[in-house]
Design a protein around this motif. Structure first.
Motif, PDB file in Angstrom:
ATOM      1  N   GLY A  47       1.106  -1.315  -0.376  1.00 10.21           N
ATOM      2  CA  GLY A  47      -0.323  -0.036  -0.401  1.00 10.21           C
ATOM      3  C   GLY A  47       0.600   1.187  -0.096  1.00 10.21           C
ATOM      4  O   GLY A  47       2.059   1.252   0.596  1.00 10.21           O
ATOM      5  N   PHE A  48       0.346   2.228  -1.344  1.00  9.50           N
ATOM      6  CA  PHE A  48       0.841   3.473  -0.240  1.00  9.50           C
ATOM      7  C   PHE A  48       0.180   4.905  -0.324  1.00  9.50           C
ATOM      8  O   PHE A  48      -0.846   4.933  -0.742  1.00  9.50           O
ATOM      9  N   ILE A  49       0.709   5.111   0.771  1.00  9.01           N
ATOM     10  CA  ILE A  49      -0.383   6.076   1.732  1.00  9.01           C
ATOM     11  C   ILE A  49      -0.159   7.768   1.073  1.00  9.01           C
ATOM     12  O   ILE A  49       1.491   8.598   1.602  1.00  9.01           O
ATOM     13  N   ALA A  50      -0.655   8.367   0.303  1.00 11.82           N
ATOM     14  CA  ALA A  50      -0.019  10.177  -0.145  1.00 11.82           C
ATOM     15  C   ALA A  50       0.289  11.087   1.380  1.00 11.82           C
ATOM     16  O   ALA A  50      -0.637  11.217   1.884  1.00 11.82           O
ATOM     17  N   ILE A  51       1.043  11.181   1.160  1.00 11.63           N
ATOM     18  CA  ILE A  51       1.919  11.934   2.028  1.00 11.63           C
ATOM     19  C   ILE A  51       1.557  14.077   1.483  1.00 11.63           C
ATOM     20  O   ILE A  51       2.514  13.900   0.090  1.00 11.63           O
ATOM     21  N   ILE A  52       0.324  14.258   1.842  1.00 11.14           N
ATOM     22  CA  ILE A  52       0.499  15.765   1.254  1.00 11.14           C
ATOM     23  C   ILE A  52       1.180  16.880   1.858  1.00 11.14           C
ATOM     24  O   ILE A  52       0.585  17.403   3.254  1.00 11.14           O
ATOM     25  N   GLU A  53       1.951  17.807   1.760  1.00 13.20           N
ATOM     26  CA  GLU A  53       2.356  18.605   2.358  1.00 13.20           C
ATOM     27  C   GLU A  53       2.240  20.023   1.592  1.00 13.20           C
ATOM     28  O   GLU A  53       2.591  19.860   0.079  1.00 13.20           O
ATOM     29  N   GLN A  54       1.539  20.952   2.284  1.00 13.64           N
ATOM     30  CA  GLN A  54       0.683  22.093   1.540  1.00 13.64           C
ATOM     31  C   GLN A  54       0.006  22.057   0.185  1.00 13.64           C
ATOM     32  O   GLN A  54       0.742  22.981  -0.999  1.00 13.64           O
ATOM     33  N   GLY A  55      -0.828  20.910   0.336  1.00  9.18           N
ATOM     34  CA  GLY A  55      -1.414  21.091  -1.012  1.00  9.18           C
ATOM     35  C   GLY A  55      -0.993  19.988  -2.325  1.00  9.18           C
ATOM     36  O   GLY A  55      -1.208  19.866  -3.158  1.00  9.18           O
ATOM     37  N   LYS A  56       0.299  19.126  -1.960  1.00  9.96           N
ATOM     38  CA  LYS A  56       1.517  18.874  -3.168  1.00  9.96           C
ATOM     39  C   LYS A  56       0.867  17.525  -2.846  1.00  9.96           C
ATOM     40  O   LYS A  56       1.741  17.417  -1.449  1.00  9.96           O
ATOM     41  N   LEU A  57       1.575  16.789  -3.501  1.00 13.46           N
ATOM     42  CA  LEU A  57       2.231  14.898  -3.735  1.00 13.46           C
ATOM     43  C   LEU A  57       3.595  15.124  -3.029  1.00 13.46           C
ATOM     44  O   LEU A  57       3.904  15.447  -3.999  1.00 13.46           O
ATOM     45  N   VAL A  58       3.986  14.620  -2.248  1.00 14.56           N
ATOM     46  CA  VAL A  58       5.237  14.339  -1.611  1.00 14.56           C
ATOM     47  C   VAL A  58       5.630  13.473  -2.165  1.00 14.56           C
ATOM     48  O   VAL A  58       6.963  13.073  -2.181  1.00 14.56           O
ATOM     49  N   GLY A  59       5.185  12.337  -1.679  1.00 13.03           N
ATOM     50  CA  GLY A  59       5.513  11.031  -1.708  1.00 13.03           C
ATOM     51  C   GLY A  59       4.813   9.823  -1.127  1.00 13.03           C
ATOM     52  O   GLY A  59       3.399  10.348  -1.086  1.00 13.03           O
ATOM     53  N   PHE A  60       4.967   8.837  -0.604  1.00 12.05           N
ATOM     54  CA  PHE A  60       4.241   7.669  -0.243  1.00 12.05           C
ATOM     55  C   PHE A  60       5.055   6.975   1.416  1.00 12.05           C
ATOM     56  O   PHE A  60       5.772   6.922   0.903  1.00 12.05           O
ATOM     57  N   VAL A 104       8.248   5.543  -6.823  1.00 14.47           N
ATOM     58  CA  VAL A 104       7.394   4.105  -6.769  1.00 14.47           C
ATOM     59  C   VAL A 104       7.434   3.221  -7.513  1.00 14.47           C
ATOM     60  O   VAL A 104       7.485   1.662  -6.955  1.00 14.47           O
ATOM     61  N   LEU A 105       7.375   2.971  -8.834  1.00 13.13           N
ATOM     62  CA  LEU A 105       7.512   1.697 -10.219  1.00 13.13           C
ATOM     63  C   LEU A 105       8.675   0.735  -9.190  1.00 13.13           C
ATOM     64  O   LEU A 105       8.644  -0.137  -8.992  1.00 13.13           O
ATOM     65  N   SER A 106      10.171   1.920  -8.563  1.00 11.84           N
ATOM     66  CA  SER A 106      11.038   0.386  -8.804  1.00 11.84           C
ATOM     67  C   SER A 106      10.510  -0.390  -6.919  1.00 11.84           C
ATOM     68  O   SER A 106      11.588  -1.000  -6.863  1.00 11.84           O
ATOM     69  N   THR A 107       9.667   0.957  -5.906  1.00 10.50           N
ATOM     70  CA  THR A 107      10.074   0.179  -5.136  1.00 10.50           C
ATOM     71  C   THR A 107       8.590  -1.276  -5.367  1.00 10.50           C
ATOM     72  O   THR A 107       8.782  -1.627  -4.416  1.00 10.50           O
ATOM     73  N   ILE A 108       8.259  -0.630  -6.391  1.00 14.75           N
ATOM     74  CA  ILE A 108       6.920  -2.017  -6.708  1.00 14.75           C
ATOM     75  C   ILE A 108       7.659  -3.053  -7.038  1.00 14.75           C
ATOM     76  O   ILE A 108       7.256  -4.788  -6.451  1.00 14.75           O
ATOM     77  N   ASP A 109       9.191  -2.803  -7.889  1.00 19.38           N
ATOM     78  CA  ASP A 109       9.494  -4.286  -8.619  1.00 19.38           C
ATOM     79  C   ASP A 109      10.749  -4.834  -7.273  1.00 19.38           C
ATOM     80  O   ASP A 109      10.381  -5.937  -7.348  1.00 19.38           O
ATOM     81  N   ALA A 110      11.375  -3.785  -6.180  1.00 22.36           N
ATOM     82  CA  ALA A 110      11.671  -4.160  -5.215  1.00 22.36           C
ATOM     83  C   ALA A 110      10.694  -5.237  -4.678  1.00 22.36           C
ATOM     84  O   ALA A 110      10.681  -6.479  -3.727  1.00 22.36           O
ATOM     85  N   VAL A 111       9.268  -4.788  -3.817  1.00 22.92           N
ATOM     86  CA  VAL A 111       8.476  -5.581  -3.349  1.00 22.92           C
ATOM     87  C   VAL A 111       8.102  -6.967  -3.848  1.00 22.92           C
ATOM     88  O   VAL A 111       8.354  -7.744  -2.952  1.00 22.92           O
ATOM     89  N   ALA A 142       8.523   7.170   8.053  1.00 19.43           N
ATOM     90  CA  ALA A 142       7.139   7.470   7.693  1.00 19.43           C
ATOM     91  C   ALA A 142       6.975   8.654   8.413  1.00 19.43           C
ATOM     92  O   ALA A 142       7.613   8.986   9.048  1.00 19.43           O
ATOM     93  N   ARG A 143       5.946   9.322   6.970  1.00 22.01           N
ATOM     94  CA  ARG A 143       5.783  10.778   7.323  1.00 22.01           C
ATOM     95  C   ARG A 143       4.253  10.590   8.438  1.00 22.01           C
ATOM     96  O   ARG A 143       3.416   9.426   8.127  1.00 22.01           O
ATOM     97  N   PRO A 144       3.809  11.275   9.061  1.00 24.34           N
ATOM     98  CA  PRO A 144       2.654  11.592  10.112  1.00 24.34           C
ATOM     99  C   PRO A 144       1.187  11.751   8.992  1.00 24.34           C
ATOM    100  O   PRO A 144       1.276  12.322   7.521  1.00 24.34           O
ATOM    101  N   TYR A 145       0.693  11.062   9.519  1.00 24.04           N
ATOM    102  CA  TYR A 145      -1.499  10.809   8.289  1.00 24.04           C
ATOM    103  C   TYR A 145      -2.406  10.935   8.845  1.00 24.04           C
ATOM    104  O   TYR A 145      -1.956  10.213  10.863  1.00 24.04           O
TER     105      TYR A 145
END
Length: 577
Positions: free
Chosen positions: A245-258, A291-298, A343-346
């Motif tokens: 699962g990829f949990i979106a981390i939004i900072e100042q309205g922008k998607l910065v990662g997961f 993201v794609l390299s993480t999918i491959d690795a997992v 991991a970042r807060p959500y």
């Protein structure tokens, strides 16, 4: 911030299974010897003697999105008459993120009317299923899907299943970005074998010097693998139920990662204590571009270390529990070539849909329609199939299938709202969103008559059971209280019953296991309360708990939280941040 591009040929990242051949499950040998999922499917399609396919080819067809089924309502009668079972196929569409254009909807509608008993089924993984499709109609169905750029590849089988993503209609820009990532991820992780084109589109085989499956190899994954993307605060995809699962981390309205969560899975076997549902663990953070390299690795870690001798223990959740979470995380990082970030807060607040009209941040409007148990067909008082076809003929936006089996008519211009509202009324659809808080938060799997794994009813029975529970709720002024209830005809968990307030899984005709106490936003497993019971015992137990809840609940306390606090359960797993 861009996601990785993979326009160049992918390197061969596959690895031969290291377990001794004599210890492998027979399905591993089947896959290895299938000529990359070709098997004898073409010959089986041409066999006029049976409406089925012979031997093990039905298992290979799952990789093509097809399940061989029969009508269990008439199975015994046909057996008495010495007739072959009433075979047909379930056809599952690959629909990343659940987004569907009006032209695609109209094609699905036409295929349902022509080949699938005038019925479409919305699934809990944001896609469509066509049931009762005859073998002779499989190619016309799949080629019809191709006409609107849809297919059924990897919708089933030991591979990456359909990729899910949040559909919150208010977050127009973020949804578009997340959907694009989910679509690319699905395309990236879908098997590359040419078998699909050859069998279903009747194309010639094209020789290739490179491996057909650079990620999957000859034996694909040990079992199915599920990926999902979610934007807090709505956990509509039940991210903790995903293998990855990829949990979106939004900072100042922008998607910065997961934040990355691994190891979720719902399936269990009642008589096997070594099988169990599990919630995913959050193990770190990655930027959007990785993201794609993480999918491959997992996926590589699960491919190489998942159990290939015991299919009951072959999901990623068991690999993590057998190897240890820290070991698996370290192996993922080794293949990535970098360490995951902290991991970042959500925060999640719900996993349900907001029904009715909503306005997106871009000014376009959206209407979320409740579809009871995902079944789209016509009834005398509600012509759902006809109504949605009429809307698709005029709609200029898109449709979004929700992970709760509902439908969003999306991106509606203000000038078109009145016409859509008129079509909803004319076809009897306006009343669908007016159920109880329990009914509007209910899900069920298909179960009887088409699923071969079902031990009890689900889709056909849950509405009737809810009506009886609603009487209890009304007595305690709880009719509108949002309570999640999910039912499956077997313990496999397709409707994710193990993370609902009330979960019911089939044991035998009319008999269910009753689970209580799940987290309202999917963060906690529920717990078995009563086993192998009928309707009277279910209603008696729920009646007592609901009465207690009405008397002693705290303000804004959800039903599952109260059940846990009131002592009905032992400690359950809680993955809340």
């Amino acid at each position: 911030m861009s996601i990785e591009s993979h326009t160049a040929p992918m390197p061969d990242r596959s690895r031969d299974v290291s377990q001794p051949l004599e210890k492998l499950h027979p399905d591993e040998t089947l896959k290895a010897n299938s000529d990359q999922l070709r098997g004898g499917i073409v010959e089986g399609l041409g066999d006029p003697v049976t409406r089925a396919v012979l031997g093990e080819d039905s298992k290979l067809m799952k990789f093509h999105g097809l399940y061989l089924q029969d009508d269990r309502d008439v199975r015994d009668e046909r057996r008495r008459q010495k007739l072959e079972p009433a075979y047909g196929f379930m056809v599952r569409v690959r629909l990343p993120g659940g987004v569907c254009s009006p032209s695609q909807w109209l094609k699905l509608d036409a295929l349902a009317r022509d080949y699938a008993a005038e019925s479409l089924r919305v699934t809990t993984r944001q896609t469509f299923q066509l049931h009762r499709v005859l073998k002779s109609n499989l190619r016309p169905t799949i080629q019809g899907l191709r006409d609107v750029l849809l297919d059924t590849r990897a919708a089933c089988g030991d591979d990456c299943r359909g990729v899910m993503c949040s559909v919150n209609p208010r977050l127009s820009t973020l949804h578009a970005e997340l959907y694009d990532i989910a679509k690319r991820s699905s395309d990236h992780a879908t098997p590359k074998t040419g078998a699909y084109r050859e069998i279903w589109y009747e194309e010639e085989r094209t020789p290739t010097a490179s491996p057909e499956e650079p990620l999957y190899g000859r034996t694909y994954m040990p079992r199915k693998f599920k990926i999902g993307f979610v934007i807090p605060p709505i956990n509509d995809i039940d991210v903790y139920a995903q293998d990855l699962g990829f949990i979106a981390i939004i900072e100042q309205g922008k998607l910065v990662g997961f934040n990355v969560a691994i190891g979720g899975g719902m399936g269990r076997i009642d008589r096997n204590q070594n099988s169990y549902p599990r919630l995913a663990d959050v193990v770190g953070f990655v930027a959007v571009g990785r993201v794609l390299s993480t999918i491959d690795a997992v996926m590589e870690v699960q491919r190489d270390y998942g159990d290939r001798s015991d299919r009951a223990r072959a999901r990623f959740k068991y690999t993590i529990d057998d190897k240890g979470l820290e070991w698996v995380k370290a192996e993922i990082e080794t293949r990535l070539g970098f360490e995951l970030g902290a991991a970042r807060p959500y925060n999640f607040t719900s996993n349900s849909d907001s029904l009715g009209w909503q306005r997106g941040e871009d000014g376009l409007q959206h209407f979320t329609l409740f579809i009871q148990n995902g079944r789209i067909t016509n009834a005398p008082d509600c012509r759902l199939l006809d109504g949605l076809r009429a809307i698709a003929r005029m709609h200029k936006g898109e449709f979004r299938v929700t992970p709760n089996q509902n439908l969003i008519i999306s991106n509606i211009a203000k000038a078109d709202r009145d016409q859509i509202e008129g079509l909803l009324r004319a076809h009897g659809l306006s009343e669908l969103n007016r159920g109880s808080g329990l009914r509007l938060n209910a899900m069920a799997c298909v179960a009887f008559p088409t699923c071969g794994l079902a031990m009890a009813e689900a889709e056909r029975y849950l509405p009737e059971l809810i009506t009886k529970i609603e009487e209890i709720l009304s007595q305690h002024d709880l009719y509108d209280e949002p309570i999640t209830i999910r039912m499956t005809g077997c313990p496999n968990g397709c409707a994710r019953p193990y993370i609902s307030d009330i979960g019911l899984t089939g044991r035998a005709p009319g008999k269910y296991n009753l689970y209580l106490g799940g987290g309202f936003h999917g963060q906690r497993l529920n717990k078995l309360v009563l086993e192998n019971i009928g309707e009277d015992a279910i209603l008696d137990k729920l009646g007592g708990v609901i009465a207690h809840y009405a008397r002693e609940r705290n303000v804004y306390e959800h039903f599952g939280d109260f059940v846990l606090r009131a002592g009905y359960l032992n400690t359950t797993q809680d993955n809340s941040p």
